[in-house]
Design a protein around this motif. Structure first.
Motif, PDB file in Angstrom:
ATOM      1  N   MET A   1     -15.992  63.516  35.261  1.00 37.99           N
ATOM      2  CA  MET A   1     -15.164  62.930  34.209  1.00 37.99           C
ATOM      3  C   MET A   1     -13.727  62.721  34.691  1.00 37.99           C
ATOM      4  N   ASN A   2     -13.169  63.742  35.354  1.00 40.59           N
ATOM      5  CA  ASN A   2     -11.794  63.629  35.852  1.00 40.59           C
ATOM      6  C   ASN A   2     -11.677  62.555  36.929  1.00 40.59           C
TER       7      ASN A   2
ATOM      8  N   ILE B   1     -13.538  59.812  37.321  1.00 40.48           N
ATOM      9  CA  ILE B   1     -13.599  58.475  36.720  1.00 40.48           C
ATOM     10  C   ILE B   1     -12.276  58.135  36.039  1.00 40.48           C
ATOM     11  N   GLU B   2     -11.726  59.124  35.326  1.00 46.82           N
ATOM     12  CA  GLU B   2     -10.468  58.890  34.603  1.00 46.82           C
ATOM     13  C   GLU B   2      -9.310  58.614  35.563  1.00 46.82           C
ATOM     14  N   ASN B   3      -9.209  59.419  36.629  1.00 39.40           N
ATOM     15  CA  ASN B   3      -8.088  59.264  37.555  1.00 39.40           C
ATOM     16  C   ASN B   3      -8.259  58.086  38.495  1.00 39.40           C
TER      17      ASN B   3
ATOM     18  N   SER C   1      -9.203  55.209  37.693  1.00 41.42           N
ATOM     19  CA  SER C   1      -8.656  54.036  37.013  1.00 41.42           C
ATOM     20  C   SER C   1      -7.142  53.967  37.141  1.00 41.42           C
ATOM     21  N   GLU C   2      -6.523  55.113  37.499  1.00 40.58           N
ATOM     22  CA  GLU C   2      -5.077  55.153  37.685  1.00 40.58           C
ATOM     23  C   GLU C   2      -4.689  55.035  39.152  1.00 40.58           C
TER      24      GLU C   2
ATOM     25  N   CYS D   1      -7.743  64.389  41.939  1.00 34.89           N
ATOM     26  CA  CYS D   1      -8.466  64.303  40.670  1.00 34.89           C
ATOM     27  C   CYS D   1      -8.849  65.649  40.087  1.00 34.89           C
TER      28      CYS D   1
END
Length: 240
Positions: free
Chosen positions: A110-111, A113-115, A117-118, A126
């Motif tokens: 989850m982390n 995928i989220e990071n 994108s940044e 991450c």
């Protein structure tokens, strides 16, 4: 041929896929162990899978998974030595450890995928633990073992029984769990803390795996017995 670094985007995805494969195999093997009982071949396969999981997690610096996998390895060793009954709690603890490893892996996914994108792709960017870089000579189980015991901690099994006439058993158990967490690292428990917080627990017994400093065991036992309605506190060291 260029080597793909384990802390690159491709490396992270390979790590996630490999850990998922190892955990899936462990979960399936655990179900077979529960259904059919231990056999030399099954236990050998599980030892190999756990060792592979330890290796890849340590290379990536995911220390919580290393600790949990070592806990599984200790339980498997106990099963090999005959400390196993079909209804014993060890098999349940294995599934708790597998579930905790799965939770950590899901959090990493989850982390990541989220990071990503940044614009941050490496695992160390991450995830909450940094990547460890070791020479090939040192990438062996002695390093893992040393890492765990370097702060003088060993794995212990803790058995707790609360008085049956206690009005708030979950509250008392949570107090015990907190005392253990303040003294070391609680890695698995039956019942789990989430069940206690939701007061979904009726049984008065709890079984816990925790990394503790042997020097604090007597103080911890005294602390636990100071918690009202604690009837039994049995702490046993589990040797590797």
């Amino acid at each position: 041929m260029a080597t793909v670094g384990m802390n690159t985007e491709v490396g992270v995805e390979l790590f996630l896929a490999e850990c998922d494969r190892h955990l899936t195999l462990l979960e399936a093997s655990g179900l077979q162990l529960q259904r059919e009982g231990p056999s030399d071949r099954l236990l050998d396969d599980m030892f190999l899978i756990v060792s592979n999981l330890i290796n890849v997690s340590f290379r990536m610096g995911i220390i919580p998974i290393v600790y949990l996998a070592y806990g599984a390895k200790v339980i498997l060793k106990r099963i090999c030595s005959g400390h196993f009954e079909q209804d014993d709690y060890e098999i349940h603890m294995l599934f708790v450890l597998f579930d905790r490893m799965r939770q950590h892996l899901d959090l990493i996914q989850m982390n990541y995928i989220e990071n990503r994108s940044e614009g941050r792709h490496s695992l160390s960017e991450c995830i909450y633990t940094p990547s460890l870089h070791l020479n090939e000579h040192y990438k062996n189980e002695y390093i893992f073992y040393k890492m765990i015991i370097e702060d003088n901690k060993s794995l212990y099994r803790v058995y707790i029984r609360i008085r049956n006439d206690c009005i708030r058993i979950p509250t008392k158990m949570l107090a015990v769990y907190q005392a253990i967490k303040e003294s070391g690292e609680l890695v698995a428990s039956l019942p789990e803390e989430t069940e206690l917080w939701r007061e979904r627990v009726n049984q008065s017994e709890a079984r816990i795996l925790a990394y503790l400093d042997p020097l604090i065991i007597n103080d911890l036992i005294e602390t636990i017995f100071h918690i009202r309605d604690v009837e039994v506190c049995d702490i046993v060291k589990l040797a590797f």
